[in-house]
Design a protein around this motif. Structure first.
Motif, PDB file in Angstrom:
ATOM      1  N   VAL A   6      26.251  93.478 -11.429  1.00  0.00           N
ATOM      2  CA  VAL A   6      25.725  93.553 -12.788  1.00  0.00           C
ATOM      3  C   VAL A   6      25.202  94.954 -13.067  1.00  0.00           C
ATOM      4  O   VAL A   6      25.455  95.523 -14.137  1.00  0.00           O
ATOM      5  CB  VAL A   6      24.626  92.493 -13.010  1.00  0.00           C
ATOM      6  CG1 VAL A   6      23.922  92.707 -14.335  1.00  0.00           C
ATOM      7  CG2 VAL A   6      25.226  91.100 -12.922  1.00  0.00           C
ATOM      8  N   ASP A   7      24.486  95.542 -12.112  1.00  0.00           N
ATOM      9  CA  ASP A   7      23.991  96.907 -12.293  1.00  0.00           C
ATOM     10  C   ASP A   7      25.130  97.894 -12.480  1.00  0.00           C
ATOM     11  O   ASP A   7      25.068  98.787 -13.322  1.00  0.00           O
ATOM     12  CB  ASP A   7      23.132  97.329 -11.095  1.00  0.00           C
ATOM     13  CG  ASP A   7      21.796  96.603 -11.049  1.00  0.00           C
ATOM     14  OD1 ASP A   7      21.403  96.008 -12.088  1.00  0.00           O
ATOM     15  OD2 ASP A   7      21.148  96.627  -9.981  1.00  0.00           O
ATOM     16  N   VAL A  15      32.170 100.383 -22.666  1.00  0.00           N
ATOM     17  CA  VAL A  15      31.752  98.990 -22.799  1.00  0.00           C
ATOM     18  C   VAL A  15      32.950  98.166 -23.239  1.00  0.00           C
ATOM     19  O   VAL A  15      33.585  98.464 -24.251  1.00  0.00           O
ATOM     20  CB  VAL A  15      30.597  98.860 -23.814  1.00  0.00           C
ATOM     21  CG1 VAL A  15      30.219  97.398 -23.995  1.00  0.00           C
ATOM     22  CG2 VAL A  15      29.399  99.677 -23.361  1.00  0.00           C
ATOM     23  N   LEU A  16      33.253  97.166 -22.442  1.00  0.00           N
ATOM     24  CA  LEU A  16      34.351  96.264 -22.767  1.00  0.00           C
ATOM     25  C   LEU A  16      33.823  95.089 -23.564  1.00  0.00           C
ATOM     26  O   LEU A  16      32.666  94.673 -23.386  1.00  0.00           O
ATOM     27  CB  LEU A  16      35.021  95.776 -21.486  1.00  0.00           C
ATOM     28  CG  LEU A  16      35.579  96.871 -20.570  1.00  0.00           C
ATOM     29  CD1 LEU A  16      36.073  96.266 -19.273  1.00  0.00           C
ATOM     30  CD2 LEU A  16      36.696  97.616 -21.276  1.00  0.00           C
ATOM     31  N   THR A  21      29.584  88.994 -21.412  1.00  0.00           N
ATOM     32  CA  THR A  21      29.906  87.624 -21.014  1.00  0.00           C
ATOM     33  C   THR A  21      30.158  87.549 -19.514  1.00  0.00           C
ATOM     34  O   THR A  21      29.658  86.653 -18.830  1.00  0.00           O
ATOM     35  CB  THR A  21      31.150  87.117 -21.780  1.00  0.00           C
ATOM     36  OG1 THR A  21      30.888  87.204 -23.178  1.00  0.00           O
ATOM     37  CG2 THR A  21      31.483  85.693 -21.395  1.00  0.00           C
ATOM     38  N   GLY A  22      30.920  88.507 -18.982  1.00  0.00           N
ATOM     39  CA  GLY A  22      31.203  88.552 -17.547  1.00  0.00           C
ATOM     40  C   GLY A  22      29.937  88.732 -16.736  1.00  0.00           C
ATOM     41  O   GLY A  22      29.748  88.080 -15.710  1.00  0.00           O
ATOM     42  N   SER A  23      29.072  89.608 -17.213  1.00  0.00           N
ATOM     43  CA  SER A  23      27.808  89.837 -16.502  1.00  0.00           C
ATOM     44  C   SER A  23      26.958  88.576 -16.472  1.00  0.00           C
ATOM     45  O   SER A  23      26.371  88.235 -15.442  1.00  0.00           O
ATOM     46  CB  SER A  23      27.023  90.966 -17.179  1.00  0.00           C
ATOM     47  OG  SER A  23      27.698  92.179 -17.078  1.00  0.00           O
ATOM     48  N   LEU A  29      26.532  82.380 -11.707  1.00  0.00           N
ATOM     49  CA  LEU A  29      27.152  81.991 -10.442  1.00  0.00           C
ATOM     50  C   LEU A  29      26.273  82.351  -9.253  1.00  0.00           C
ATOM     51  O   LEU A  29      26.138  81.575  -8.305  1.00  0.00           O
ATOM     52  CB  LEU A  29      28.526  82.644 -10.298  1.00  0.00           C
ATOM     53  CG  LEU A  29      29.629  82.053 -11.177  1.00  0.00           C
ATOM     54  CD1 LEU A  29      30.889  82.901 -11.075  1.00  0.00           C
ATOM     55  CD2 LEU A  29      29.914  80.622 -10.783  1.00  0.00           C
ATOM     56  N   ALA A  30      25.681  83.536  -9.296  1.00  0.00           N
ATOM     57  CA  ALA A  30      24.791  83.950  -8.209  1.00  0.00           C
ATOM     58  C   ALA A  30      23.598  83.004  -8.106  1.00  0.00           C
ATOM     59  O   ALA A  30      23.181  82.639  -7.001  1.00  0.00           O
ATOM     60  CB  ALA A  30      24.323  85.384  -8.425  1.00  0.00           C
ATOM     61  N   ASP A  31      23.058  82.589  -9.237  1.00  0.00           N
ATOM     62  CA  ASP A  31      21.941  81.634  -9.225  1.00  0.00           C
ATOM     63  C   ASP A  31      22.362  80.305  -8.606  1.00  0.00           C
ATOM     64  O   ASP A  31      21.617  79.707  -7.827  1.00  0.00           O
ATOM     65  CB  ASP A  31      21.409  81.404 -10.648  1.00  0.00           C
ATOM     66  CG  ASP A  31      20.641  82.591 -11.189  1.00  0.00           C
ATOM     67  OD1 ASP A  31      20.240  83.471 -10.387  1.00  0.00           O
ATOM     68  OD2 ASP A  31      20.445  82.649 -12.419  1.00  0.00           O
ATOM     69  N   GLN A  32      23.569  79.836  -8.947  1.00  0.00           N
ATOM     70  CA  GLN A  32      24.057  78.579  -8.371  1.00  0.00           C
ATOM     71  C   GLN A  32      24.253  78.699  -6.871  1.00  0.00           C
ATOM     72  O   GLN A  32      23.909  77.779  -6.121  1.00  0.00           O
ATOM     73  CB  GLN A  32      25.372  78.167  -9.035  1.00  0.00           C
ATOM     74  CG  GLN A  32      25.188  77.668 -10.455  1.00  0.00           C
ATOM     75  CD  GLN A  32      26.518  77.297 -11.086  1.00  0.00           C
ATOM     76  OE1 GLN A  32      27.572  77.336 -10.437  1.00  0.00           O
ATOM     77  NE2 GLN A  32      26.497  76.936 -12.349  1.00  0.00           N
TER      78      GLN A  32
END
Length: 109
Positions: A6-7, A15-16, A21-23, A29-32
């Motif tokens: 993310v960083d 910027v895409l 949204t991807g971030s 996902l990382a939280d899960q």
């Protein structure tokens, strides 16, 4: 690793349209994954043999849980402590060929 991703995404100069949204998805996902890891650790620590497995070199809760899952969850199924150490990859095992003897290695690779 997710935080670094993310960083890195936030440090981009271009910027895409889907970047935010991807971030957000990466963070969710990382939280899960962290939540599942915590559940595995909690359940593993409740197992009667958790302390024995954690006393072995390089064993941590996720590896101990995987070991229990792959061996039926009952350390008493191993005839001897030597057999347990061998299956866990902690004891040297012969790797002799037809010409060379006395060549030992650790079973896990």
């Amino acid at each position: 690793m997710a935080v670094k991703g993310v960083d890195a995404a936030n440090a981009q100069h271009t910027v895409l349209p889907t970047q935010s949204t991807g971030s957000a998805l990466v963070v969710r996902l990382a939280d899960q994954i962290n939540s599942i890891d915590a559940q595995i650790t909690d359940l593993f620590r409740q197992h009667v043999d958790a302390d024995i497995l954690l006393s072995m070199p390089d064993f941590e809760p996720a590896l101990g849980a995987a070991f229990l899952a792959n061996t039926g969850g009952d350390l008493r199924a191993f005839e001897t402590v030597d057999r347990l150490a061998s299956v866990a990859g902690l004891a040297p095992a012969p790797k002799d060929s037809g010409r060379i003897t006395g060549n030992h290695h650790r079973a896990c690779g």
